[in-house]
Design a protein around this motif. Sequence first.
Motif, PDB file in Angstrom:
ATOM      1  N   CYS A   1       0.779  -1.122   0.201  1.00  0.00           N
ATOM      2  CA  CYS A   1       0.082  -0.172   0.199  1.00  0.00           C
ATOM      3  C   CYS A   1       0.961   1.279  -0.043  1.00  0.00           C
ATOM      4  CB  CYS A   1      -0.890   0.177   1.310  1.00  0.00           C
ATOM      5  SG  CYS A   1      -1.992  -1.452   1.497  1.00  0.00           S
ATOM      6  N   SER A   2       1.934   1.212   1.034  1.00  0.00           N
ATOM      7  CA  SER A   2       2.713   2.385   0.993  1.00  0.00           C
ATOM      8  C   SER A   2       3.275   2.871  -0.050  1.00  0.00           C
ATOM      9  CB  SER A   2       3.747   2.299   2.163  1.00  0.00           C
ATOM     10  OG  SER A   2       4.265   1.180   2.102  1.00  0.00           O
ATOM     11  N   SER A   3       3.691   1.838  -0.965  1.00  0.00           N
ATOM     12  CA  SER A   3       4.463   2.259  -2.503  1.00  0.00           C
ATOM     13  C   SER A   3       3.918   3.392  -3.118  1.00  0.00           C
ATOM     14  CB  SER A   3       4.597   0.831  -3.279  1.00  0.00           C
ATOM     15  OG  SER A   3       5.148  -0.153  -2.483  1.00  0.00           O
ATOM     16  N   CYS A   4       2.343   3.118  -3.104  1.00  0.00           N
ATOM     17  CA  CYS A   4       1.745   4.049  -3.911  1.00  0.00           C
ATOM     18  C   CYS A   4       1.218   5.453  -2.919  1.00  0.00           C
ATOM     19  CB  CYS A   4       0.547   3.637  -4.488  1.00  0.00           C
ATOM     20  SG  CYS A   4       0.834   2.646  -5.918  1.00  0.00           S
ATOM     21  N   HIS A   5       0.920   4.954  -1.614  1.00  0.00           N
ATOM     22  CA  HIS A   5       0.412   6.154  -0.817  1.00  0.00           C
ATOM     23  C   HIS A   5       1.320   6.891  -0.037  1.00  0.00           C
ATOM     24  CE1 HIS A   5      -4.023   5.051  -1.822  1.00  0.00           C
ATOM     25  NE2 HIS A   5      -3.576   3.978  -1.719  1.00  0.00           N
ATOM     26  N   THR A   6       2.539   6.647  -0.088  1.00  0.00           N
ATOM     27  CA  THR A   6       3.576   7.462   0.631  1.00  0.00           C
ATOM     28  C   THR A   6       3.765   8.695  -0.194  1.00  0.00           C
ATOM     29  OG1 THR A   6       4.572   5.557   1.650  1.00  0.00           O
ATOM     30  CG2 THR A   6       5.896   7.450   1.602  1.00  0.00           C
TER      31      THR A   6
ATOM     32  N   PRO B   1       9.049   8.265  -2.300  1.00  0.00           N
ATOM     33  CA  PRO B   1      10.231   7.239  -1.947  1.00  0.00           C
ATOM     34  C   PRO B   1      10.679   6.501  -3.391  1.00  0.00           C
ATOM     35  CG  PRO B   1       8.197   6.412  -1.180  1.00  0.00           C
ATOM     36  CD  PRO B   1       7.922   7.996  -1.979  1.00  0.00           C
ATOM     37  N   LEU B   2      11.931   5.879  -3.167  1.00  0.00           N
ATOM     38  CA  LEU B   2      12.426   4.973  -4.304  1.00  0.00           C
ATOM     39  C   LEU B   2      11.442   3.700  -3.818  1.00  0.00           C
ATOM     40  CD1 LEU B   2      15.952   5.483  -3.940  1.00  0.00           C
ATOM     41  CD2 LEU B   2      14.582   6.709  -5.437  1.00  0.00           C
ATOM     42  N   LEU B   3      11.544   2.851  -4.865  1.00  0.00           N
ATOM     43  CA  LEU B   3      10.808   1.593  -4.393  1.00  0.00           C
ATOM     44  C   LEU B   3      12.039   0.464  -4.741  1.00  0.00           C
ATOM     45  CD1 LEU B   3       7.471   1.915  -6.378  1.00  0.00           C
ATOM     46  CD2 LEU B   3       8.187   2.289  -4.042  1.00  0.00           C
ATOM     47  N   GLY B   4      11.774  -0.448  -3.864  1.00  0.00           N
ATOM     48  CA  GLY B   4      12.710  -1.699  -3.643  1.00  0.00           C
ATOM     49  C   GLY B   4      11.871  -2.907  -3.611  1.00  0.00           C
ATOM     50  N   VAL B   5      12.674  -4.195  -4.100  1.00  0.00           N
ATOM     51  CA  VAL B   5      11.967  -5.329  -3.958  1.00  0.00           C
ATOM     52  C   VAL B   5      12.375  -5.966  -2.748  1.00  0.00           C
ATOM     53  CG1 VAL B   5      11.503  -7.726  -4.903  1.00  0.00           C
ATOM     54  CG2 VAL B   5      11.703  -5.610  -6.435  1.00  0.00           C
ATOM     55  N   ARG B   6      11.484  -6.416  -1.758  1.00  0.00           N
ATOM     56  CA  ARG B   6      12.053  -6.791  -0.415  1.00  0.00           C
ATOM     57  C   ARG B   6      12.325  -8.364  -0.637  1.00  0.00           C
ATOM     58  NH1 ARG B   6       7.772  -5.547   3.978  1.00  0.00           N
ATOM     59  NH2 ARG B   6       7.017  -7.613   3.309  1.00  0.00           N
ATOM     60  N   SER B   7      13.100  -8.986   0.415  1.00  0.00           N
ATOM     61  CA  SER B   7      13.378 -10.476  -0.068  1.00  0.00           C
ATOM     62  C   SER B   7      12.192 -11.498  -0.193  1.00  0.00           C
ATOM     63  CB  SER B   7      14.316 -11.071   1.217  1.00  0.00           C
ATOM     64  OG  SER B   7      13.496 -10.768   2.432  1.00  0.00           O
TER      65      SER B   7
ATOM     66  N   PRO C   1       8.586   0.991  -0.363  1.00  0.00           N
ATOM     67  CA  PRO C   1       9.551   1.941  -0.355  1.00  0.00           C
ATOM     68  C   PRO C   1      10.915   1.584   0.252  1.00  0.00           C
ATOM     69  CG  PRO C   1       7.263   2.603   0.769  1.00  0.00           C
ATOM     70  CD  PRO C   1       7.498   1.065   0.516  1.00  0.00           C
ATOM     71  N   ALA C   2      11.829   2.301  -0.399  1.00  0.00           N
ATOM     72  CA  ALA C   2      13.268   1.952   0.062  1.00  0.00           C
ATOM     73  C   ALA C   2      13.874   3.233   0.077  1.00  0.00           C
ATOM     74  CB  ALA C   2      13.930   1.043  -0.788  1.00  0.00           C
ATOM     75  N   ALA C   3      14.455   3.428   1.259  1.00  0.00           N
ATOM     76  CA  ALA C   3      15.178   4.631   1.679  1.00  0.00           C
ATOM     77  C   ALA C   3      16.957   4.457   1.521  1.00  0.00           C
ATOM     78  CB  ALA C   3      14.851   5.039   3.077  1.00  0.00           C
ATOM     79  N   PRO C   4      17.299   5.401   1.214  1.00  0.00           N
ATOM     80  CA  PRO C   4      18.820   5.519   1.051  1.00  0.00           C
ATOM     81  C   PRO C   4      19.268   5.459   2.140  1.00  0.00           C
ATOM     82  CG  PRO C   4      18.152   7.296   0.027  1.00  0.00           C
ATOM     83  CD  PRO C   4      16.823   6.712   0.359  1.00  0.00           C
ATOM     84  N   GLY C   5      19.318   4.173   2.894  1.00  0.00           N
ATOM     85  CA  GLY C   5      19.579   4.104   4.508  1.00  0.00           C
ATOM     86  C   GLY C   5      20.964   4.583   4.754  1.00  0.00           C
ATOM     87  N   MET C   6      21.833   3.728   3.991  1.00  0.00           N
ATOM     88  CA  MET C   6      23.295   4.245   4.399  1.00  0.00           C
ATOM     89  C   MET C   6      24.104   4.577   2.916  1.00  0.00           C
ATOM     90  SD  MET C   6      24.668   1.800   7.380  1.00  0.00           S
ATOM     91  CE  MET C   6      24.308   2.344   9.267  1.00  0.00           C
TER      92      MET C   6
ATOM     93  N   LEU D   1      20.453   0.395   0.438  1.00  0.00           N
ATOM     94  CA  LEU D   1      19.195   0.959   0.733  1.00  0.00           C
ATOM     95  C   LEU D   1      18.353   0.120   1.550  1.00  0.00           C
ATOM     96  CD1 LEU D   1      18.430   1.318  -3.427  1.00  0.00           C
ATOM     97  CD2 LEU D   1      18.137   3.252  -1.708  1.00  0.00           C
ATOM     98  N   ALA D   2      17.506   0.696   2.290  1.00  0.00           N
ATOM     99  CA  ALA D   2      16.873  -0.073   3.251  1.00  0.00           C
ATOM    100  C   ALA D   2      15.291   0.011   2.906  1.00  0.00           C
ATOM    101  CB  ALA D   2      17.126   0.614   4.577  1.00  0.00           C
ATOM    102  N   PRO D   3      14.538  -1.139   3.178  1.00  0.00           N
ATOM    103  CA  PRO D   3      13.091  -1.304   2.902  1.00  0.00           C
ATOM    104  C   PRO D   3      12.700  -0.315   4.217  1.00  0.00           C
ATOM    105  CG  PRO D   3      13.998  -3.498   3.537  1.00  0.00           C
ATOM    106  CD  PRO D   3      15.084  -2.633   3.333  1.00  0.00           C
ATOM    107  N   MET D   4      11.723   0.376   4.165  1.00  0.00           N
ATOM    108  CA  MET D   4      11.228   1.081   4.989  1.00  0.00           C
ATOM    109  C   MET D   4       9.591   1.548   4.885  1.00  0.00           C
ATOM    110  SD  MET D   4      12.639   5.115   4.932  1.00  0.00           S
ATOM    111  CE  MET D   4      11.889   5.271   6.504  1.00  0.00           C
ATOM    112  N   GLU D   5       9.071   1.660   6.025  1.00  0.00           N
ATOM    113  CA  GLU D   5       7.737   2.419   5.993  1.00  0.00           C
ATOM    114  C   GLU D   5       7.889   3.865   6.213  1.00  0.00           C
ATOM    115  OE1 GLU D   5       4.931   1.410   4.566  1.00  0.00           O
ATOM    116  OE2 GLU D   5       5.734  -0.683   4.706  1.00  0.00           O
ATOM    117  N   PRO D   6       7.732   4.898   5.409  1.00  0.00           N
ATOM    118  CA  PRO D   6       8.201   6.334   5.808  1.00  0.00           C
ATOM    119  C   PRO D   6       7.129   6.784   6.741  1.00  0.00           C
ATOM    120  CG  PRO D   6       8.322   5.926   3.325  1.00  0.00           C
ATOM    121  CD  PRO D   6       7.679   4.489   3.864  1.00  0.00           C
ATOM    122  N   HIS D   7       6.031   6.561   6.942  1.00  0.00           N
ATOM    123  CA  HIS D   7       4.855   7.135   7.795  1.00  0.00           C
ATOM    124  C   HIS D   7       4.548   8.335   7.372  1.00  0.00           C
ATOM    125  CE1 HIS D   7       5.979   3.457  10.250  1.00  0.00           C
ATOM    126  NE2 HIS D   7       5.111   3.885  11.196  1.00  0.00           N
ATOM    127  N   ALA D   8       4.446   8.546   5.997  1.00  0.00           N
ATOM    128  CA  ALA D   8       4.055   9.854   5.490  1.00  0.00           C
ATOM    129  C   ALA D   8       3.199   9.576   4.211  1.00  0.00           C
ATOM    130  CB  ALA D   8       5.239  10.579   4.814  1.00  0.00           C
TER     131      ALA D   8
END
Lengths: 133, 295, 554
Positions: free
Chosen positions: C415-420, C464-470, C476-481, C500-507
């Motif tokens: 959901c958050s891929s589109c709704h963030t 956010p960028l999107l990434g494929v989780r395992s 959403p994926a954040a440039p974490g480090m 890149l870290a998968p994350m829920e941005p909460h936005a």
Amino acid sequence: MSSRRDFLGELWRGTGGALLAASALILHRALRAAAPAPRETTLSAEAVSRAIAEGGAEWGDLFVTGPPSAPAALSLACTHLGCRVRPASSGGFACPCHGSRFTADGSRTAGPARASLSRALLERRGASWVARL
Amino acid sequence: MGGSALTEAPPGGARSPSGDLGRLAFGFLAVSALSGLALVPFFSPAHALESLERLHDGMPWGFFLRALHAYSSFGLLVTTVAHLVQVLARRTERQLSAGAWWRSVLLFPLTFLALLSGFVLRGDAAAAEALPVWSRIAETVPFLGPELQRLLLGVIPGDVGAISLHHAGTFTFLLWLITAEHGRRLVPDARSLVLAGLVSAALAGAVPLTLGPPPGASPSGAAQILLGPWYLLGLQGALVDLPVPSAWLAPLLLVLLLGFVRGADGRARRLLLVLAGAWVAAWVGFTARILLLAR
Amino acid sequence: MFRAPALIAALFAALLGFLVASGRESERARGTGRGPDRAGARTERCVSCHVKPEEDPGGSHSRAALGCASCHLGNPLAFGKERAHGGLEREPGALSTAAMTCGREGCHPREAARVASSLMTRASGIVSVDRFAFGEIPSPDSNETVADALAAARPTPAGLHLRKLCAGCHLGARRANRDDAIHGNGSGCAACHVARLTKVDPSRAHPPIDAHVPNDRCFGCHSRSGRISLTYEGLAEVEPHQIGGGSRPCAAVKLADGRPACRVAPDVHQTAGMSCIDCHLHTELMGDGMARTHEEEQVEVTCEACHGPVRVGGEVPWSDVKDAISLEIRERENRREDFLRKGKREGSAPDAPTRLGSRGTPILNLLRNSSSSSSSSSSSFVWTLIRKLDGVVLPVKQTPRDANHARKGHERLSCSSCHTAWAPRCDTCHTTFDAARTQWDFAAGKPTAGAWMERSEGFSWGPPLLGVRSDGRIVPAAPGMILDIDATAVDGGKTSRRLLAPMEPHATGKKARTCESCHRAPAAPDFEVGTRTGFRGLNAAEKRRVAAARLEPR
């Protein structure tokens, strides 16, 4: 006359001795009967699973641990002289009285204690577990 | 012991200096018994620590009363030992009959039992650990172990009611009885009583007693060695290395060594005293042992 | 015979002893509290001295019910301050003693035990990702906890980095061993359940203890790294030099710890007045007794759990719920006719439905009610959510079964891929070790030599960028480090990482993002924002739209 007095004295002494012996016997029987019964501790199933999840937890005089399928309880009384062992900073248990040491599974490693901490398998009884020590 | 025994002059009297310490010991016993009587209304075996806390800090001069009781008991122990050393040094043991001598030697284990039972009555953490130790030691006495253990400690686990009765009743009564027979008087003389009272009061005022966890203890209660009462440190240390029955065998050995001193002459007496000296040296060594372990 | 000198000496000694004792007696009389000495049914002498009303936490933990020693330990039987405070726990809830305080039998043993193994205590995700970023372990999935890392006798460069920068954020860190910004009123249980004194009456000596945890207690830790507490509130952290000077307009605010931030759109749930605990379940916050490595493994709640479509088995009658804690809370709340009752719920019947998190924990404050508008013919029930802090009832929109949500090829999208609406981006982080400085060391609990210095060329924010989780989900994926590490000063060498870290941005935004924001945005194929200019295959209008959506050049 004198032999009669002697006889009466013997009689008094003998009766007194018998009374004393009978009292001692009664006391002996009463004290023997007061032997502690095997102690049963009932633990709720939830407390046991919580203790296992935590890697073992104290429950009164017991330390509950083991795999979820076959939980076990260690007695926290030191096998040397019965002081309550405490978790040692270096892992396992240590006795505060004479310095005996035990591993986390209760095996003795050092000190004057000769035996490992006594271990009771927990028996499932309805919704609870019963430890008998 | 007839009525005449109570009015006769004590053995040795003014001629024997060993009588001084003996009378002082009786004085301490009397101070201890009287101060113990004063503690009775405040003590509850069912709420031992709580009632002592209330006495210790919640009552005017309560801490002093408790300290007076403790220091007069320590005084009893110290002067009794000193009296024995003097008697042995001056070879005056034959002033007592053989029976009275043996009974007097029994004053030592009795004094230790009276003091130890008082320690257990504190009910704090160290006292709570002393209870199972005492209990297990009693159990190792052959044939009568369990009976002896239940007779002394009661049959209710963790309850100190039986011990408190022994402390105030059995042990005190026996101590007084044998001391009275030994000193051939029912009560101590006024001077010894006053002196014992003054010394106990001086110590009670100057050196405060502890109770409960020490100030500044860490809340997580890391495992440390609990030392127990100071007069049993040797026993504590011995139990680290020696088998458990040594806890009653060793005192029994000392009682026998001292008991036979009266009947022995020359070399035999010297041998008994050397053995008793070795016993005391071992006690001191084991005291050092436990103190090192606790450090 | 005892002679006069002995008597005189003893008299003198006794007099001296008596004088000392009378000093102690007057001290005792002064130091002994005058108040009552009972709390609940127990003797609690603490309350005879601690009599002031402001020393009472009130509520269910009130002094009258629990006294002090239930939480603070010490010796509740002692009269004098010194002995009463022997073994005192000044920070109840601290995990090292939690089993004796909050977790004592009869209080919260289950919760205390769970917290001990929860991710907020173990922080093993932080530890393993940090070690992975430093190249010390081959995958970011180690089970090492922050306590293990702090206990290491000879820390590696990453271990040192954790000690100096990251290890303040875990529940095991005591209050005194905390960064100022994270500093609350305690650690362990108290980190969440004890109010910050500044937020209540500052004259209070004892903060209240409660289960209604407001967001500011989460903020201290969760406003860092992934920064979800900031994003949720609509705050984007920036570097000081970006304020005023940047090409992007910024309504600047200053966070409590001094960091500058710009106001951006808050999460729609924040706008609806919801707090963290309205969504996050007890098994996520306090743990479920299982040791997990990463945050996404600990989190149980999903968007779908409330908004649908509910997974198979995600909605069950209460009689099928296994989670003992939720059942207990429900029973208690049913008795109280309070919190849950406010939602006009359909009774407390065992067959009333509830919706579950991914591991079967019910969402207690999500309730199904009779529809209030009788005109709605499609369904006679609506799902509502009760805000835990104030009891306000909110309708919970259910995902419509329309074309947008059934788009072919998009089945794997979360959901958050589109709704963030946006996510923070920290594309540059230069991390160097400066041996000449000193810095707080969370292992030592004091400043020690050497400091890890972080320098960024600026933060930005955008879709956010999107990434494929395992597990195959697109998230959403954040440039974490995205960082250059220079650990030469601690024998570590130089590393350059682009993780890149998968994350829920909460936005969560009101509107879903556009197709172009994924398929055509310069940020999508790479995180080197703003470096691409040519977009083959777009017409002029599309290019304009993309250019308008383009992110801030650094």
